[in-house]
Design a protein around this motif. Structure first.
Motif, short mmCIF file in Angstrom:
data_model
loop_
_atom_site.label_atom_id
_atom_site.label_comp_id
_atom_site.label_asym_id
_atom_site.label_seq_id
_atom_site.Cartn_x
_atom_site.Cartn_y
_atom_site.Cartn_z
N ARG A 129 -9.05 4.54 -3.26
CA ARG A 129 -7.83 3.84 -3.65
C ARG A 129 -8.00 3.21 -5.01
NH1 ARG A 129 -12.27 1.39 -2.41
NH2 ARG A 129 -12.23 -0.70 -1.54
N GLY A 130 -6.86 2.88 -5.64
CA GLY A 130 -6.84 2.13 -6.88
C GLY A 130 -5.88 0.97 -6.73
N PHE A 131 -6.01 -0.06 -7.58
CA PHE A 131 -5.24 -1.27 -7.39
C PHE A 131 -4.59 -1.74 -8.70
CE2 PHE A 131 -8.84 -1.44 -4.43
CZ PHE A 131 -8.18 -1.61 -3.21
N ILE A 132 -3.44 -2.40 -8.55
CA ILE A 132 -2.83 -3.20 -9.60
C ILE A 132 -2.61 -4.58 -9.00
CG2 ILE A 132 -0.87 -3.52 -11.15
CD1 ILE A 132 -0.38 -0.50 -10.98
N VAL A 184 -0.95 -4.24 -5.46
CA VAL A 184 -0.38 -2.93 -5.11
C VAL A 184 -1.52 -1.94 -5.06
CG1 VAL A 184 1.16 -1.07 -5.84
CG2 VAL A 184 1.85 -3.46 -6.16
N ALA A 185 -1.66 -1.26 -3.94
CA ALA A 185 -2.73 -0.27 -3.76
C ALA A 185 -2.13 1.12 -3.69
CB ALA A 185 -3.52 -0.56 -2.49
N ILE A 186 -2.72 2.04 -4.43
CA ILE A 186 -2.36 3.46 -4.36
C ILE A 186 -3.53 4.17 -3.71
CG2 ILE A 186 -1.76 5.51 -5.69
CD1 ILE A 186 -0.70 3.63 -7.87
N THR A 187 -3.31 4.78 -2.55
CA THR A 187 -4.42 5.24 -1.75
C THR A 187 -4.21 6.62 -1.14
OG1 THR A 187 -5.83 4.64 0.15
CG2 THR A 187 -3.50 4.09 0.32
N ILE A 194 0.83 -1.20 0.00
CA ILE A 194 0.00 0.00 0.00
C ILE A 194 0.87 1.26 0.00
CG2 ILE A 194 -1.81 1.23 1.25
CD1 ILE A 194 -2.30 -1.62 2.64
N PHE A 195 0.76 2.02 -1.08
CA PHE A 195 1.43 3.32 -1.16
C PHE A 195 0.43 4.41 -0.77
CE2 PHE A 195 3.89 0.63 -3.99
CZ PHE A 195 5.20 1.01 -3.72
N THR A 196 0.77 5.21 0.23
CA THR A 196 -0.17 6.23 0.71
C THR A 196 0.34 7.63 0.36
OG1 THR A 196 0.87 6.56 2.89
CG2 THR A 196 -0.67 4.73 2.66
N GLY A 197 -0.60 8.57 0.31
CA GLY A 197 -0.26 9.95 0.04
C GLY A 197 0.19 10.18 -1.39
#
Length: 313
Positions: free
Chosen positions: A107-110, A99-102, A17-20
């Motif tokens: 959020r979005g996912f790959i 992999v989550a971009i949030t 999870i990538f945040t910010g």
């Protein structure tokens, strides 16, 4: 007495999870995250952990690779009190990864499906169905319709209820073939985007009303706006979301599912089930990484009490 309260069926994978992240990168470009976290993920695994924390006896049916992630997950599930007896270990395929971009809103996912792609409803053996009160299925696909119909017949014979959360359709084709399967489902639990996709309705209440012709109870998750539900009598209930300091929405829908199922199995009203689901979903967003913020039963009841949502029978 049955061995399990709930058997969850479907994905298990690490969530990175990538945040910010202020925007998604285009090809050949780079963006920067404020922080990164790694936790167990996958709808079935998350829901299983959420239910176990609420005091229910839970088993997970899933597939992992014989790798660092998969083998560590077996230890984590055991620690959480989730039975790992029905998890298959594949030697030639890696455990799936998401992999989550949030940010604090969404959020979005790959996703790399990996071992999750090998899961089949045939992995749910007939004896296991008899030994649970409830089945929560997250990996249904139209090509597994025949086995699902067999499962539903056995479930009905042994008074086992079924819930389904089918997840996102990457191709956005929203195969209407699922509708026949939904007639055998007690609780259908899409989010608002999935509900609009499968119903073909833009208005969320029209989507709910459409779906009510199929599953016995339909529940639509509305993120911060809470959730709505409709039963076979077309009675519609809306429960407002809770205000919390949200930092990561990954896994919030799975935590909601756990809360709703917990309420359902404890004989709560539809509105109370929504409130419990909303509370679990909200609490999950206060920590980074899927189950990190999932509450136990005491934490859930204290949160409801603080928010003046007393849960009398």
């Amino acid at each position: 007495m049955k061995e399990f309260d709930v058997v969850t069926v479907g994905d298990i994978n690490p969530d990175i999870i990538f945040t910010g992240v202020k925007r998604t990168p285009g090809m050949g470009k780079e963006v920067f995250a404020r922080s990164v976290y790694i936790s167990i993920g996958g709808g079935a695994a998350n829901t299983a952990i959420g239910l176990a924390r609420l005091g229910l006896k839970v088993a997970l049916v899933s597939t992992i690779g014989k790798d660092m992630f998969g083998l560590n997950f077996l230890k984590l599930l055991e620690k959480e009190g989730v039975s790992k007896r029905y998890i298959k270990v594949q030697e030639k395929v890696n455990t799936g990864i998401t992999v989550a971009i949030t940010d604090e809103n969404d959020r979005g996912f790959i996703t790399y499906r990996g071992a999750n792609e090998l899961q089949r409803l045939e992995d749910i053996n007939d004896e296991l169905i008899k030994q649970t009160r409830h089945l929560h299925i997250t990996n249904y696909s139209p090509d597994q319709k025949q086995r699902f119909m067999e499962i539903s017949q056995i479930a009905k014979k042994y008074n086992v209820t079924i819930s389904m959360d089918v997840g996102w359709d990457e191709a956005e084709k929203w195969d209407k073939g699922i509708m026949e399967a939904l007639k055998k489902v007690d609780i259908f639990m899409p989010n608002e985007y999935e509900a609009r996709g499968y119903s073909g309705k833009d208005d969320i209440y029209e989507a709910l009303y459409y779906l009510s012709d199929y599953a016995r109870i339909n529940v639509i998750k509305l993120n911060k706006k809470g959730s709505i539900a409709c039963d076979e009598k077309k009675a519609i209930v809306h429960a407002e979301g809770f205000k919390v300091e949200s930092v990561d929405t990954t896994g919030a829908g799975d935590s909601f599912n756990a809360g709703f199922i917990y309420g359902f199995l404890n004989g709560r009203s539809m509105e109370q089930c929504l409130i419990i689901g909303n509370a679990c979903g909200a609490l999950s967003t206060t920590s980074f990484g899927g189950p990190a913020g999932f509450p136990n039963e005491k934490q859930l009841m204290e949160f409801l009490h603080r928010n003046k949502k007393l849960m009398g029978r």
